[in-house]
Design a protein around this motif. Structure first.
Motif, PDB file in Angstrom:
ATOM      1  N   PHE A   8       0.832  -1.201   0.000  1.00 35.60           N
ATOM      2  CA  PHE A   8       0.000   0.000   0.000  1.00 35.60           C
ATOM      3  C   PHE A   8       0.868   1.253   0.000  1.00 35.60           C
ATOM      4  O   PHE A   8       1.939   1.281   0.596  1.00 35.60           O
ATOM      5  CB  PHE A   8      -0.875   0.056   1.256  1.00 35.60           C
ATOM      6  N   ARG A   9       0.348   2.288  -0.651  1.00 35.83           N
ATOM      7  CA  ARG A   9       0.887   3.644  -0.562  1.00 35.83           C
ATOM      8  C   ARG A   9      -0.288   4.572  -0.354  1.00 35.83           C
ATOM      9  O   ARG A   9      -1.357   4.368  -0.931  1.00 35.83           O
ATOM     10  CB  ARG A   9       1.605   4.057  -1.854  1.00 35.83           C
ATOM     11  N   LEU A  10      -0.086   5.618   0.434  1.00 38.87           N
ATOM     12  CA  LEU A  10      -1.125   6.617   0.669  1.00 38.87           C
ATOM     13  C   LEU A  10      -0.621   7.974   0.198  1.00 38.87           C
ATOM     14  O   LEU A  10       0.537   8.326   0.440  1.00 38.87           O
ATOM     15  CB  LEU A  10      -1.474   6.688   2.160  1.00 38.87           C
ATOM     16  N   THR A  11      -1.497   8.732  -0.461  1.00 39.10           N
ATOM     17  CA  THR A  11      -1.148  10.088  -0.892  1.00 39.10           C
ATOM     18  C   THR A  11      -2.306  11.030  -0.579  1.00 39.10           C
ATOM     19  O   THR A  11      -3.455  10.607  -0.437  1.00 39.10           O
ATOM     20  CB  THR A  11      -0.844  10.151  -2.407  1.00 39.10           C
ATOM     21  N   ASP A  12      -1.980  12.317  -0.511  1.00 41.54           N
ATOM     22  CA  ASP A  12      -3.017  13.329  -0.282  1.00 41.54           C
ATOM     23  C   ASP A  12      -3.560  13.808  -1.629  1.00 41.54           C
ATOM     24  O   ASP A  12      -3.224  13.249  -2.684  1.00 41.54           O
ATOM     25  CB  ASP A  12      -2.481  14.482   0.567  1.00 41.54           C
TER      26      ASP A  12
END
Length: 112
Positions: free
Chosen positions: A20-24
């Motif tokens: 997983f990767r999270l970005t705004d």
């Protein structure tokens, strides 16, 4: 992701792996902690006693890398409730709704 419910036998053990990767909103990496981090949920539908929801948190205890991919790993035993369902789906859950989530290399497999 729809899964074949015939694969789920009560008591059989499975492992789920993913990255997983999270970005705004501006696509900058963000870090999560605790319940802000992604979890995996098995949703059982068409079950004898109503729908079933089983949530699995990441078993890997490591800090979240806001700029890279983060490994996810969870092992579970199939419950009688999920095994009795006519339909089973795998969902990624519990991410802050203002963030984007990128998902890669999702695997679910029976442990030998």
């Amino acid at each position: 992701q729809v899964l074949d419910p015939r694969c789920f036998v009560p008591g059989e053990e499975f492992t789920i792996n993913a990255k997983f990767r999270l970005t705004d909103a501006l696509l900058a990496g963000v870090a999560c902690a605790g319940t802000d981090c992604p979890s995996v949920v098995l949703y059982g539908k068409q079950c004898p006693n109503g729908d079933v929801r089983e949530k699995f948190w990441n078993a890997l205890d490591m800090p979240w890398d806001s700029e890279g991919w983060n490994n996810y790993d969870a092992t579970f035993a199939v419950s009688d409730e999920i095994a009795a369902c006519g339909s089973v789906e795998l969902w990624i859950h519990e991410v802050n709704p203002s963030w984007n989530i990128e998902i890669d290399d999702v695997q679910i497999y029976a442990n030998a």
